[in-house]
Scaffold this motif. Structure first.
Motif, mmCIF file in Angstrom:
data_model
loop_
_atom_site.group_PDB
_atom_site.id
_atom_site.type_symbol
_atom_site.label_atom_id
_atom_site.label_comp_id
_atom_site.label_asym_id
_atom_site.label_seq_id
_atom_site.Cartn_x
_atom_site.Cartn_y
_atom_site.Cartn_z
ATOM 1 N N THR A 175 -3.271 0.535 -3.735
ATOM 2 C CA THR A 175 -2.820 -0.758 -3.242
ATOM 3 C C THR A 175 -2.510 -1.675 -4.409
ATOM 4 O O THR A 175 -2.925 -1.430 -5.548
ATOM 5 N N THR A 202 -6.924 -8.269 1.485
ATOM 6 C CA THR A 202 -7.122 -6.829 1.357
ATOM 7 C C THR A 202 -6.177 -6.119 2.303
ATOM 8 O O THR A 202 -6.177 -6.382 3.504
ATOM 9 N N LYS A 243 0.788 5.125 0.857
ATOM 10 C CA LYS A 243 -0.025 6.137 1.534
ATOM 11 C C LYS A 243 -0.087 7.441 0.758
ATOM 12 O O LYS A 243 -1.089 8.119 0.766
ATOM 13 N N SER A 302 -4.981 -2.536 4.026
ATOM 14 C CA SER A 302 -5.545 -1.224 4.351
ATOM 15 C C SER A 302 -4.679 -0.559 5.398
ATOM 16 O O SER A 302 -3.858 -1.210 6.051
ATOM 17 N N SER A 303 -4.885 0.737 5.561
ATOM 18 C CA SER A 303 -4.051 1.515 6.463
ATOM 19 C C SER A 303 -4.907 2.403 7.339
ATOM 20 O O SER A 303 -5.860 3.020 6.858
ATOM 21 N N ASP A 304 -4.589 2.458 8.614
ATOM 22 C CA ASP A 304 -5.194 3.402 9.549
ATOM 23 C C ASP A 304 -4.089 4.361 9.962
ATOM 24 O O ASP A 304 -3.283 4.053 10.846
ATOM 25 N N ILE A 322 0.849 -1.185 0.000
ATOM 26 C CA ILE A 322 0.000 0.000 0.000
ATOM 27 C C ILE A 322 0.886 1.236 0.000
ATOM 28 O O ILE A 322 1.880 1.312 0.735
#
Length: 128
Positions: free
Chosen positions: A57, A68, A52, A70-72, A50
Motif C-alpha cells: 500500500t 488505512t 493486490k 485495505s482489500s477484501d 493498494i
C-alpha cells in the motif's frame, strides 16, 4: 468495469469514517485500486493506493498515519479507514482502478492520471 463507493458523510473533526469501494466487471486481483479526493476548486489528488499483486500500500504524506487502505478480495471490496479527520479532508472521494503491470510499484503510479476506471464518488464533510 464498475466501481461503487459508499460510506461518506458528515463528521466532526477528530472523528472517523470508513469508505467502501465495491468492484465488479473485471479481474479484481489484477488491478490496483486507489482512493482519490477532490475539494471544491482544487485538483483531484491521491490519498491511498493498494496493489493486490504486490500486496503493498501507499499513502500520501498528508494522510499517512490517519488513513488505512485495505482489500477484501473475497468481497471484491477496497476500504479506506479514515481517522482523526480534519477539515481539510473535506471533499468528494473516488475510488479508481488500473490494470497492474508486472513488478510495478504501487507508489510510482498512485496518482489520478495513472488510473483508468472511476466510480461516481462519495462526499466526505468534516466540520471543525
Amino acid at each position: 468495469v464498475q466501481l461503487v463507493e459508499s460510506g461518506g458523510g458528515l463528521v466532526q473533526a477528530g472523528g472517523s469514517l470508513r469508505l467502501s469501494c465495491v468492484a465488479s466487471g473485471f479481474s479484481f486481483d489484477e488491478y490496483s485500486i486507489g482512493w482519490f479526493r477532490q475539494a471544491p476548486g482544487k485538483l483531484r489528488e491521491a490519498a491511498s493506493c493498494i496493489s493486490k499483486s504486490e500486496g503493498s500500500t501507499y499513502s500520501v504524506d498528508s494522510v499517512k498515519g490517519r488513513f488505512t487502505i485495505s482489500s477484501d478480495n473475497a468481497k471484491n471490496t477496497v476500504y479506506l479507514q479514515m481517522s482523526n479527520l480534519k477539515a481539510e479532508d473535506t471533499g468528494e472521494y473516488f475510488c479508481a482502478a488500473r490494470l497492474e503491470a508486472p513488478t510495478e510499484r504501487v507508489a510510482r503510479y498512485c496518482n489520478p492520471y495513472e488510473y483508468d476506471h472511476w466510480g461516481q464518488g462519495t462526499q466526505v464533510t468534516v466540520s471543525s
